[in-house]
Design a protein around this motif. Structure first.
Motif, short mmCIF file in Angstrom:
data_model
loop_
_atom_site.label_atom_id
_atom_site.label_comp_id
_atom_site.label_asym_id
_atom_site.label_seq_id
_atom_site.Cartn_x
_atom_site.Cartn_y
_atom_site.Cartn_z
N TYR A 69 -31.71 -39.94 -2.63
CA TYR A 69 -32.29 -41.06 -1.91
C TYR A 69 -32.85 -40.79 -0.53
CZ TYR A 69 -31.62 -45.03 -4.94
OH TYR A 69 -31.75 -45.93 -5.94
N SER A 75 -35.42 -44.54 -5.49
CA SER A 75 -35.19 -43.14 -5.80
C SER A 75 -36.46 -42.32 -5.68
CB SER A 75 -34.64 -43.03 -7.23
OG SER A 75 -34.47 -41.70 -7.57
N ILE A 79 -33.62 -34.79 -7.75
CA ILE A 79 -32.17 -34.70 -7.56
C ILE A 79 -31.82 -33.35 -6.95
CG2 ILE A 79 -29.91 -34.86 -8.69
CD1 ILE A 79 -31.59 -37.40 -8.97
N ASP A 98 -19.14 -41.62 -10.62
CA ASP A 98 -20.15 -41.98 -9.62
C ASP A 98 -20.02 -43.46 -9.26
OD1 ASP A 98 -22.11 -41.52 -7.77
OD2 ASP A 98 -23.74 -41.24 -9.19
N ASP A 99 -20.62 -43.82 -8.14
CA ASP A 99 -20.52 -45.22 -7.70
C ASP A 99 -21.36 -46.15 -8.57
OD1 ASP A 99 -22.91 -44.11 -6.76
OD2 ASP A 99 -22.62 -44.72 -4.66
N LEU A 101 -24.76 -46.39 -11.57
CA LEU A 101 -25.75 -45.81 -12.48
C LEU A 101 -27.00 -46.65 -12.35
CD1 LEU A 101 -26.27 -43.73 -14.70
CD2 LEU A 101 -25.05 -45.20 -16.30
N ASP A 102 -28.06 -46.01 -11.83
CA ASP A 102 -29.29 -46.73 -11.51
C ASP A 102 -30.39 -46.23 -12.46
OD1 ASP A 102 -30.96 -48.42 -9.98
OD2 ASP A 102 -31.45 -46.84 -8.58
N GLY A 104 -30.45 -43.33 -13.63
CA GLY A 104 -29.75 -42.43 -14.54
C GLY A 104 -30.05 -40.96 -14.27
N ARG A 105 -30.97 -40.69 -13.35
CA ARG A 105 -31.37 -39.30 -13.10
C ARG A 105 -30.21 -38.46 -12.57
NH1 ARG A 105 -36.26 -41.79 -10.68
NH2 ARG A 105 -37.98 -41.48 -12.15
N THR A 106 -29.45 -39.01 -11.65
CA THR A 106 -28.35 -38.25 -11.03
C THR A 106 -27.33 -37.83 -12.08
OG1 THR A 106 -28.63 -39.55 -9.02
CG2 THR A 106 -26.59 -38.29 -9.23
N LYS A 131 -26.58 -50.63 -13.15
CA LYS A 131 -27.82 -51.40 -12.99
C LYS A 131 -28.73 -51.09 -14.17
CE LYS A 131 -28.89 -51.58 -8.09
NZ LYS A 131 -29.77 -51.06 -7.03
N VAL A 151 -30.44 -55.54 -7.61
CA VAL A 151 -30.37 -55.86 -6.17
C VAL A 151 -29.72 -54.67 -5.48
CG1 VAL A 151 -30.22 -58.38 -6.31
CG2 VAL A 151 -28.14 -57.01 -6.57
N PHE A 152 -30.00 -54.51 -4.18
CA PHE A 152 -29.42 -53.36 -3.47
C PHE A 152 -28.07 -53.74 -2.90
CE2 PHE A 152 -28.77 -49.94 -0.52
CZ PHE A 152 -29.19 -48.85 -1.27
N LEU A 158 -20.56 -47.44 -1.42
CA LEU A 158 -22.02 -47.50 -1.54
C LEU A 158 -22.64 -47.72 -0.16
CD1 LEU A 158 -21.39 -49.62 -4.51
CD2 LEU A 158 -23.31 -48.04 -4.73
N ASP A 159 -23.77 -47.03 0.07
CA ASP A 159 -24.35 -47.04 1.41
C ASP A 159 -25.80 -47.46 1.42
OD1 ASP A 159 -25.26 -44.57 0.07
OD2 ASP A 159 -26.21 -44.16 2.00
P1 IMP Z 1 -29.84 -42.77 -10.05
O1 IMP Z 1 -29.99 -41.28 -10.04
O2 IMP Z 1 -31.15 -43.45 -9.88
O3 IMP Z 1 -29.06 -43.29 -11.22
O4 IMP Z 1 -29.12 -43.15 -8.73
C1 IMP Z 1 -27.80 -43.06 -8.54
C2 IMP Z 1 -27.52 -43.04 -7.05
O5 IMP Z 1 -28.42 -43.90 -6.33
C3 IMP Z 1 -26.14 -43.55 -6.78
O6 IMP Z 1 -25.20 -42.51 -6.78
C4 IMP Z 1 -26.30 -44.20 -5.43
O7 IMP Z 1 -26.02 -43.26 -4.42
C5 IMP Z 1 -27.75 -44.61 -5.33
N1 IMP Z 1 -27.93 -46.07 -5.53
C6 IMP Z 1 -28.57 -46.68 -6.55
N2 IMP Z 1 -28.56 -48.01 -6.42
C7 IMP Z 1 -27.89 -48.26 -5.27
C8 IMP Z 1 -27.53 -49.48 -4.59
O8 IMP Z 1 -27.80 -50.62 -5.00
N3 IMP Z 1 -26.84 -49.31 -3.43
C9 IMP Z 1 -26.49 -48.10 -2.93
N4 IMP Z 1 -26.81 -46.95 -3.54
C10 IMP Z 1 -27.49 -47.02 -4.70
#
Ligand code: IMP
Ligand code: MG
Length: 180
Positions: A69, A75, A79, A98-99, A101-102, A104-106, A131, A151-152, A158-159
């Motif tokens: 990020y 994103s 990665i 992990d905190d 799943l957005d 999914g790339r990470t 998410k 939503v964020f 989470l930061d």
């Molecule tokens: P991904 O690779 O897009 O699935 O992103 C996963 C990472 O994005 C997480 O480990 C978080 O650090 C960050 N992230 C995604 N959405 C949020 C959010 O709503 N708040 C804070 N961090 C987020």
């Protein structure tokens, strides 16, 4: 409530109840087998520390750091893996925590590299939040705490720009506070 938070989605109590249930589920599935539980830094550390205390099975713990990020809420798609587990993962059962799943790339990248580069046996995934609407890579978590809308959110690890991780609850960050 913190003044930058528009709405609390999950209270400390609700999080605790759900984390205990996830711990029971993982314990049942491990059925006494020892797993290496890997926390993805930094976001999962609060969740991780509560989760491992709710797992009733022998575990080893380790850390990995994947970041995508920078100081933004969308994103970059890239990665970067900065820290890798120290434990010998060859043939081991691994649970990656992990905190959220957005896209999914990470998680997809980390799971693949734990298997391909570290020889991990079975790799399971555990996230507190999912998410689903934002998924780009088709990956599903084996264990998931709560679904969330697009939503964020911040708090409980989470930061936004490394802030708000210490809030004991998870809430929606006000749009006017989502600036670098
Ligand atoms: P991904 O690779 O897009 O699935 O992103 C996963 C990472 O994005 C997480 O480990 C978080 O650090 C960050 N992230 C995604 N959405 C949020 C959010 O709503 N708040 C804070 N961090 C987020
Ligand atoms: Mg983050």
């Amino acid at each position: 409530m913190h003044r930058d938070i528009a709405e609390v989605l999950f209270s400390a109590e609700a999080i605790n109840t759900r984390v205990q249930a996830l711990g029971r589920q993982i314990s049942n599935d491990l059925a006494g087998r020892e797993a290496v539980v890997v926390a993805l830094l930094k976001g999962s550390v609060l969740f991780f520390s509560d989760l491992i205390r709710s797992i009733d099975a022998p575990v080893k713990v380790d850390f990995a750091w994947a970041s995508s990020y920078g100081h933004s809420t969308s994103s970059s798609g890239q990665i970067h893996l900065k820290v890798f587990p120290e434990e010998d993962l060859k043939g081991r059962t691994v649970v990656v925590v992990d905190d959220i799943l957005d896209t999914g790339r990470t998680l997809d990248t980390v799971v693949r590299r734990l298997k391909e580069e570290h020889g991990a046996g079975e790799v399971r995934t555990c996230v507190l939040l999912d998410k689903m609407a934002r998924r780009v890579v088709p990956i599903r978590a084996d264990y998931s705490g709560f679904p969330v809308d697009d939503v964020f959110v911040v708090g409980y690890g989470l930061d936004f720009a490394d802030r708000y991780r210490n809030l004991p609850y998870i809430g929606v960050l006000k749009p006017e506070c989502q600036r670098p």
